[in-house]
Design a protein around this motif. Structure first.
Motif, PDB file in Angstrom:
ATOM      1  N   VAL A 304      42.015-100.214  40.173  1.00 12.59           N
ATOM      2  CA  VAL A 304      40.456 -99.908  39.990  1.00 12.59           C
ATOM      3  C   VAL A 304      39.702-101.045  40.548  1.00 12.59           C
ATOM      4  O   VAL A 304      40.648-101.961  41.077  1.00 12.59           O
ATOM      5  CB  VAL A 304      40.451-100.300  38.336  1.00 12.59           C
ATOM      6  CG1 VAL A 304      40.937 -99.149  37.556  1.00 12.59           C
ATOM      7  CG2 VAL A 304      40.990-101.462  37.748  1.00 12.59           C
ATOM      8  N   VAL A 305      38.444-100.902  40.690  1.00  9.97           N
ATOM      9  CA  VAL A 305      37.794-102.206  41.034  1.00  9.97           C
ATOM     10  C   VAL A 305      36.684-102.374  40.113  1.00  9.97           C
ATOM     11  O   VAL A 305      36.234-101.590  39.005  1.00  9.97           O
ATOM     12  CB  VAL A 305      36.688-101.608  42.461  1.00  9.97           C
ATOM     13  CG1 VAL A 305      37.746-101.374  43.537  1.00  9.97           C
ATOM     14  CG2 VAL A 305      35.795-100.296  42.216  1.00  9.97           C
ATOM     15  N   ARG A 306      36.372-103.614  40.112  1.00  7.84           N
ATOM     16  CA  ARG A 306      35.106-104.336  38.952  1.00  7.84           C
ATOM     17  C   ARG A 306      33.720-103.397  39.293  1.00  7.84           C
ATOM     18  O   ARG A 306      33.467-103.632  40.391  1.00  7.84           O
ATOM     19  CB  ARG A 306      35.042-105.658  39.232  1.00  7.84           C
ATOM     20  CG  ARG A 306      34.225-106.384  38.053  1.00  7.84           C
ATOM     21  CD  ARG A 306      34.414-107.799  38.123  1.00  7.84           C
ATOM     22  NE  ARG A 306      35.881-108.375  37.985  1.00  7.84           N
ATOM     23  CZ  ARG A 306      36.245-109.596  38.238  1.00  7.84           C
ATOM     24  NH1 ARG A 306      35.430-110.738  38.488  1.00  7.84           N
ATOM     25  NH2 ARG A 306      37.428-109.888  37.682  1.00  7.84           N
ATOM     26  N   LYS A 307      33.248-102.829  37.999  1.00  4.92           N
ATOM     27  CA  LYS A 307      32.004-102.353  38.280  1.00  4.92           C
ATOM     28  C   LYS A 307      30.860-103.218  38.631  1.00  4.92           C
ATOM     29  O   LYS A 307      30.952-104.460  38.441  1.00  4.92           O
ATOM     30  CB  LYS A 307      31.546-101.773  37.072  1.00  4.92           C
ATOM     31  CG  LYS A 307      32.127-100.384  36.792  1.00  4.92           C
ATOM     32  CD  LYS A 307      31.633-100.046  35.075  1.00  4.92           C
ATOM     33  CE  LYS A 307      30.191 -99.372  35.656  1.00  4.92           C
ATOM     34  NZ  LYS A 307      29.716 -98.600  34.216  1.00  4.92           N
ATOM     35  N   GLY A 315      33.232 -93.476  37.105  1.00  8.40           N
ATOM     36  CA  GLY A 315      33.989 -93.372  35.914  1.00  8.40           C
ATOM     37  C   GLY A 315      34.902 -94.646  35.606  1.00  8.40           C
ATOM     38  O   GLY A 315      34.956 -95.587  36.359  1.00  8.40           O
ATOM     39  N   VAL A 316      35.213 -94.666  34.175  1.00  2.67           N
ATOM     40  CA  VAL A 316      35.815 -96.148  33.760  1.00  2.67           C
ATOM     41  C   VAL A 316      36.966 -95.887  33.088  1.00  2.67           C
ATOM     42  O   VAL A 316      37.039 -94.796  32.555  1.00  2.67           O
ATOM     43  CB  VAL A 316      34.972 -96.913  32.701  1.00  2.67           C
ATOM     44  CG1 VAL A 316      35.514 -98.189  32.237  1.00  2.67           C
ATOM     45  CG2 VAL A 316      33.784 -97.317  33.510  1.00  2.67           C
ATOM     46  N   VAL A 317      38.063 -96.537  33.451  1.00  2.00           N
ATOM     47  CA  VAL A 317      39.288 -96.466  32.977  1.00  2.00           C
ATOM     48  C   VAL A 317      39.390 -97.408  31.750  1.00  2.00           C
ATOM     49  O   VAL A 317      39.292 -98.568  31.516  1.00  2.00           O
ATOM     50  CB  VAL A 317      40.588 -96.935  33.852  1.00  2.00           C
ATOM     51  CG1 VAL A 317      41.955 -96.916  33.251  1.00  2.00           C
ATOM     52  CG2 VAL A 317      40.541 -96.129  35.138  1.00  2.00           C
ATOM     53  N   GLY A 352      36.322 -99.849  37.296  1.00  2.00           N
ATOM     54  CA  GLY A 352      35.803 -98.799  37.968  1.00  2.00           C
ATOM     55  C   GLY A 352      36.983 -97.887  38.606  1.00  2.00           C
ATOM     56  O   GLY A 352      38.042 -98.128  39.238  1.00  2.00           O
ATOM     57  N   ASN A 353      37.006 -96.343  38.198  1.00  2.00           N
ATOM     58  CA  ASN A 353      38.145 -95.746  38.727  1.00  2.00           C
ATOM     59  C   ASN A 353      37.779 -95.424  40.179  1.00  2.00           C
ATOM     60  O   ASN A 353      36.748 -94.846  40.811  1.00  2.00           O
ATOM     61  CB  ASN A 353      38.202 -94.217  38.220  1.00  2.00           C
ATOM     62  CG  ASN A 353      39.081 -93.413  38.448  1.00  2.00           C
ATOM     63  OD1 ASN A 353      40.392 -93.515  38.662  1.00  2.00           O
ATOM     64  ND2 ASN A 353      38.670 -92.171  38.622  1.00  2.00           N
ATOM     65  N   ARG A 425      36.846-104.955  45.729  1.00  2.00           N
ATOM     66  CA  ARG A 425      36.426-103.717  46.331  1.00  2.00           C
ATOM     67  C   ARG A 425      35.970-103.841  47.804  1.00  2.00           C
ATOM     68  O   ARG A 425      36.307-103.159  48.393  1.00  2.00           O
ATOM     69  CB  ARG A 425      34.974-103.529  45.439  1.00  2.00           C
ATOM     70  CG  ARG A 425      34.256-102.461  46.109  1.00  2.00           C
ATOM     71  CD  ARG A 425      32.650-102.448  45.456  1.00  2.00           C
ATOM     72  NE  ARG A 425      32.654-102.315  44.117  1.00  2.00           N
ATOM     73  CZ  ARG A 425      32.292-101.268  43.393  1.00  2.00           C
ATOM     74  NH1 ARG A 425      31.958-100.240  43.915  1.00  2.00           N
ATOM     75  NH2 ARG A 425      32.269-101.129  42.135  1.00  2.00           N
ATOM     76  N   ARG A 426      35.664-104.899  48.009  1.00  2.00           N
ATOM     77  CA  ARG A 426      35.185-105.088  49.559  1.00  2.00           C
ATOM     78  C   ARG A 426      36.468-104.995  50.417  1.00  2.00           C
ATOM     79  O   ARG A 426      36.296-104.845  51.653  1.00  2.00           O
ATOM     80  CB  ARG A 426      34.426-106.515  49.881  1.00  2.00           C
ATOM     81  CG  ARG A 426      35.379-107.761  49.810  1.00  2.00           C
ATOM     82  CD  ARG A 426      34.356-108.974  50.161  1.00  2.00           C
ATOM     83  NE  ARG A 426      35.233-109.991  50.402  1.00  2.00           N
ATOM     84  CZ  ARG A 426      34.759-111.197  50.995  1.00  2.00           C
ATOM     85  NH1 ARG A 426      33.505-111.221  51.336  1.00  2.00           N
ATOM     86  NH2 ARG A 426      35.628-112.271  50.828  1.00  2.00           N
TER      87      ARG A 426
END
Length: 519
Positions: A304-307, A315-317, A352-353, A425-426
Motif C-alpha cells: 500500500v501507499v500512504r494516502k 481504495g483503503v485496506v 491506499g490500495n 509512493r514516489r
C-alpha cells in the motif's frame, strides 16, 4: 500436467469447432435447460441461423454454466451493501501486528527483509503474476496497455521495463550463497481474449525482451455474460452471447482452469507476487516485500501507499466486519476518512490500495474452497445488444445492462494471515490511467516519475546530476534514464558515481555506459 519446459506452456482451451453437427450438441436438452433457467430467449432466432451459426451458438450455450450465471446475478443484485449501516461499527483500522512501513523501518530491517526475499528467489521458489488484460483505449491506443511507450529516451514499453527488472533481479539473486545454478522467476501473464494475440505477438517480435521463452507463460482471464437488470443474458447478435471479462479478480479461477497452478506445482514455486501492468515504477518480484511477508508467515499480503489526503479517490485496506478488505473511497464517510491515528499522527484509514499483492501457492489453491462466497460487483454499462422484439442490434444511448466482475482483493476476507506493507509512493507507484496531456496518471507523469527516480538513484549513490543546456526537462524532470539491466532499485552504483558528476540528457543502457558518462 503441463510441462514447465513447454514454450508458452499455458494454452487456452480450444473452443468447440463451429462446424460440428448441431444435432450432436443435443439442441433439445440445451433448450430445456435454458428454459428451466429462465434464459430460453437465447434461442429465439435459432431457426433463422445457418447450420454453422447454429453450431456456434449451441457450443456457447453448452459451455456456459447458466445456473452459475443466474446465481451470480442474484447475489450481486440482492445482497445489501455492507456499507449501508453504521461505518463506525463496520470499519476498523489495520491491526498493528500485521502492518509495517518502509517509511518508518530502519535500513537494517529493510535489508533483513530483502535478504529473506533474495534467498527464496535464488532457490527458484518465487513467481510473478502480471494482470495485463486491459487495452490502452483511454490512452488513445488499441494495443494492450503493456505495449504502451511512455516516451522514455529509450522508447521502452511497460512490458520491456518490467521484463528487464526480472532479468536484473535474477542476476542479483544468483549472487546469493547457495543459489540455484540458474535462477528463474517465471512470469505468468494474464491477458483477456481481445489482448491475447497482440500481447503474445509483441513478446515474440521483441524476443521476449531477453527472458527465456519457456519462462513467460500467457493465460486468459475468464468471461461472464452481460445481463439486463432483471437478470436476462444479453446477446450481441443472433448467434453470439454478449460477454465481458470477469474482472481482475477472475485471476484465481483462471490460474486453476488454465493449468497455471499445476505449472507452479511442477516448478515447486511457493510464493507469488502479483501486480497490474500500468504501474511503471513497480518492483517486480520485490524481494523486500516478499521477504517481509515470509517473515510475517503471511498467506496473503498487500503493498500500500500512504494516502495523500483524506479525500484522495483511492481504495483503503482496512478491517470491515473484523476481516481484511478494501473499502472504496466512495463508501467511506467524511468522519471516518479524516480520522487520525493518535500514535503516529497519520490517517487511521490511510493505507491506499495499489493492487500489488503477495500470495503463497497454498493460499491460491485454497481459493476454490471459498470461491462461491466471493463478492461480485456490478458495472452498469451501455451495452450494444440484440433487441429480441425486432431482431436488430441496437447501440443504446443510455445504460441498459450490467457487466459482473470480481476484484483481485475480494479474497482478502478469507486470508488467515494477512500482511500489509506500506512503501514510498514516489519510488513504487505511478499508474498509467489517463490520456496524454491530462496531467494526472498519464504518460507524461509516468515518464517524469521514472526519470526523477533515476536522478535520485545517482544522488543517493553519492553522485551529482548536472542538467545540460540542451535538456528540455519535460515535466520538470532532468532527462536521465538508467536501464533496469543496470540497477533494479538503485543498488550497485556508488562504486562508479560516488563523488562524480553526470550530465543530462543521457540514457544509460549498461554499466559501461555509466562509467563512460561520469566525470
Amino acid at each position: 500436467m503441463i510441462s514447465a519446459n513447454t514454450p508458452l506452456s499455458i494454452q487456452t482451451p480450444k473452443p468447440v469447432d463451429a462446424t460440428i453437427d448441431a444435432a450432436s450438441l443435443t439442441y433439445q436438452q440445451i433448450k430445456e435447460r435454458y428454459q428451466a433457467a429462465g434464459q430460453g430467449h437465447l434461442l429465439t432466432f435459432y431457426d433463422d441461423l445457418s447450420d454453422e451459426e447454429q453450431a456456434h451458438l449451441l457450443a456457447q450455450l453448452q459451455t456456459l454454466n447458466v445456473e452459475r450465471s443466474n446465481r451470480i446475478h442474484q447475489k450481486a443484485t440482492t445482497c445489501p451493501s455492507p456499507m449501508l449501516t453504521n461505518q463506525s461499527v463496520l470499519l476498523a483500522p489495520l491491526p498493528e501486528e500485521c502492518f509495517d512501513s518502509t517509511l518508518e523501518a530502519s535500513s537494517e530491517k529493510i535489508q533483513e527483509w530483502q535478504t529473506i526475499g533474495l534467498e527464496q528467489i535464488s532457490q527458484n521458489k518465487v513467481g510473478v503474476i502480471l494482470l495485463a488484460g486491459g487495452q490502452g483505449t483511454r490512452l488513445g491506443s488499441s494495443a494492450p496497455k503493456g505495449c504502451y511507450n511512455i516516451d522514455l529516451p529509450s522508447s521502452k514499453s511497460l512490458f520491456q521495463i518490467q521484463a528487464e527488472r526480472i532479468l536484473k533481479l535474477q542476476q542479483l539473486a544468483s549472487q546469493q550463497e547457495g543459489a540455484q545454478r540458474k535462477v528463474v522467476i517465471p512470469w505468468y501473464i494474464m491477458t483477456s481474449g481481445p489482448t491475447r494475440p497482440a500481447t503474445t505477438k509483441f513478446f515474440e517480435e521483441h524476443n521476449y525482451f531477453g527472458l527465456d521463452r519457456e519462462n513467460v507463460i500467457f493465460f486468459e482471464q475468464g468471461t461472464l455474460p452481460c445481463m439486463t437488470f432483471d437478470g436476462k443474458i444479453m446477446m450481441e447478435s443472433k448467434s453470439q452471447i454478449a460477454v465481458a471479462p470477469d474482472g481482475n479478480g477472475g485471476v484465481y479461477a483462471a490460474l486453476r482452469g488454465t493449468g497455471v497452478l499445476a505449472n507452479m506445482a511442477e516448478r515447486k514455486i511457493e510464493y507469488l507476487h502479483a501486480y497490474c501492468v500500468d504501474n511503471c515504477l513497480v518492483r517486480v518480484a520485490d524481494p523486500v516485500f516478499i521477504g517481509y511477508c515470509i517473515q510475517k508467515n503471511a498467506d496473503c499480503g498487500a503493498k500500500v501507499v500512504r494516502k495523500k489526503s483524506p479525500d484522495e479517490p483511492v481504495g483503503v485496506v482496512c478491517l470491515r466486519n473484523a476481516t481484511f478488505n478494501v473499502v472504496e473511497y466512495s463508501e467511506i464517510d467524511e468522519e471516518v476518512a479524516h480520522r487520525i491515528n493518535p500514535k503516529n499522527g497519520q490517517l487511521a484509514f490511510g493505507a491506499g490500495n495499489i493492487a500489488n499483492h503477495f500470495y503463497t501457492v497454498d493460499f491460491l489453491n485454497r481459493v476454490e474452497s471459498f470461491e462461491g462466497e466471493l463478492e461480485y460487483h456490478i458495472a452498469r454499462k451501455k451495452i450494444k445488444s440484440l433487441d429480441f422484439a425486432t431482431g436488430q442490434v441496437i447501440t443504446p444511448k443510455q445504460v441498459n445492462g450490467m457487466k459482473l466482475e470480481m476484484f483481485v482483493f475480494d479474497v482478502f476476507p478469507f486470508t488467515q494471515r494477512m500482511a500489509v506493507f506500506e512503501v514510498d509512493r514516489r519510488e513504487e507507484f505511478s499508474p498509467l490511467k489517463n490520456a496524454p496531456g491530462t496531467g494526472q496518471d498519464c504518460p507524461e507523469t509516468s515518464r517524469r516519475d521514472i526519470l526523477q527516480q533515476h536522478v535520485r538513484f545517482i544522488e543517493n549513490a553519492g553522485g551529482k546530476v548536472i542538467v545540460g543546456e540542451d535538456d528540455k526537462q519535460i515535466e520538470g524532470a532532468p532527462t536521465l534514464e538508467i536501464s533496469p539491466l543496470v540497477t533494479y532499485s538503485g543498488e550497485g552504483l556508488s562504486d562508479i558515481v560516488a563523488g562524480k558528476s553526470i550530465k543530462t540528457p543521457i540514457s544509460i543502457a549498461s554499466l559501461e555506459d555509466l562509467k563512460n558518462a561520469v566525470f
